[in-house]
Design an enzyme around this catalytic site. Structure first.
Site, mmCIF file in Angstrom:
data_model
loop_
_atom_site.group_PDB
_atom_site.id
_atom_site.type_symbol
_atom_site.label_atom_id
_atom_site.label_comp_id
_atom_site.label_asym_id
_atom_site.label_seq_id
_atom_site.Cartn_x
_atom_site.Cartn_y
_atom_site.Cartn_z
ATOM 1 N N ASP A 61 -27.371 25.362 115.388
ATOM 2 C CA ASP A 61 -28.681 25.730 114.845
ATOM 3 C C ASP A 61 -29.754 24.691 115.156
ATOM 4 O O ASP A 61 -29.480 23.498 115.295
ATOM 5 C CB ASP A 61 -28.602 25.848 113.318
ATOM 6 C CG ASP A 61 -28.016 27.144 112.852
ATOM 7 O OD1 ASP A 61 -27.407 27.856 113.669
ATOM 8 O OD2 ASP A 61 -28.134 27.437 111.647
ATOM 9 N N HIS A 206 -25.330 21.610 113.953
ATOM 10 C CA HIS A 206 -26.731 21.425 114.359
ATOM 11 C C HIS A 206 -26.762 20.406 115.488
ATOM 12 O O HIS A 206 -26.349 19.256 115.279
ATOM 13 C CB HIS A 206 -27.584 20.910 113.197
ATOM 14 C CG HIS A 206 -27.663 21.818 112.017
ATOM 15 N ND1 HIS A 206 -26.649 21.897 111.078
ATOM 16 C CD2 HIS A 206 -28.632 22.685 111.613
ATOM 17 C CE1 HIS A 206 -27.001 22.781 110.142
ATOM 18 N NE2 HIS A 206 -28.201 23.262 110.441
#
Length: 250
Positions: A61, A206
């Site tokens: 992400d 992430h």
């Protein structure tokens, strides 16, 4: 029990009720999507058929960012497809060559909104703008609009789902998270994911945080040793195809 009854039972069992953003939402597991796929379903398989193999999806992400090319190098070396939920402002616009590379190397390019606003706190026009701006920016770079989105913090509701349906976007949550926003300890990030990993799981990482990308090789290598095959999120549910507006969660 007949095979049909078994499949229907599996589909019903794996449709879960989840409270997100203050609203009661139904979520559908990838296995449920597979079990409910029509006989003429045209979802594309990845390296294996996840109805038979032990599959898991790696997702990242909030990029692309400076470390994303290194992550792509690691994925390429290990022949692992992933799903990238990209932020529009300051990310897609700042790193268009990385976006092109993600697409060119066979990964799934997906939408993580324009500016990481909490969608359940926004008006419908604001929600639509957060998603449409990113859709348009990615299409301009890759020639294709994403078919998946991940709501920031996983917070969604009926309004968000309705707008996603209009825009042709399925929503994807996760089953394993390292909470890598809270630590740069790569060993801890790796351990947290390995402890939570399971068949048909969706891993949330992430690539914007310092400790995350260095943890990925160990995660991949260990899960492969455990018999997992990595696939993209759409490949995880094949032969079913992602349904716009639906919230998917293992």
């Amino acid at each position: 029990m007949t095979p049909l009854a078994t499949g229907l039972t599996a589909a019903l069992v794996t449709v879960l009720t989840l409270t997100l953003g203050g609203c009661s939402m139904q979520t559908t597991a990838p296995g449920s999507a597979r079990a409910g796929a029509a006989s003429d379903a045209k979802g594309s398989f990845g390296p294996v058929d996840c109805r038979k193999a032990k599959c898991i999806a790696l997702t990242s992400d909030a990029g692309p960012a400076e470390d994303t090319p290194h992550l792509l190098d690691e994925l390429k070396e290990r022949k692992v497809p992933a799903t990238f939920f990209l932020l529009g402002r300051n990310h897609v616009l700042k790193h268009p060559e990385t976006v092109r590379r993600i697409e060119a190397e066979g990964h799934e390019v997906a939408n993580h909104t324009w500016s990481h606003e909490i969608l359940t706190e926004k008006k419908p026009d604001e929600i639509r703008a957060e998603l449409e701006k990113t859709q348009d920016a990615i299409e301009e770079i890759t020639g294709k609009k994403p078919r998946l989105m991940r709501p920031p913090q996983g917070r969604t509701d009926d309004t968000v789902s309705g707008i996603c349906e209009e825009l042709g976007l399925s929503q994807v949550l996760w089953s394993a998270t390292a909470k890598d926003y809270s630590t740069d300890d790569s060993a801890l990030i790796r351990k947290r994911i390995l402890d939570q990993a399971g068949r048909d799981g969706i891993i949330l990482l992430h690539d914007i945080y310092k400790g995350t990308v260095p943890a990925v090789p160990g995660i991949i290598d260990t899960l492969k040793e455990r018999g997992y095959t990595f696939v993209t999120v759409p490949q995880l549910m094949a032969p079913a195809e992602p349904e716009p507006g639906t919230v998917y969660r293992p």
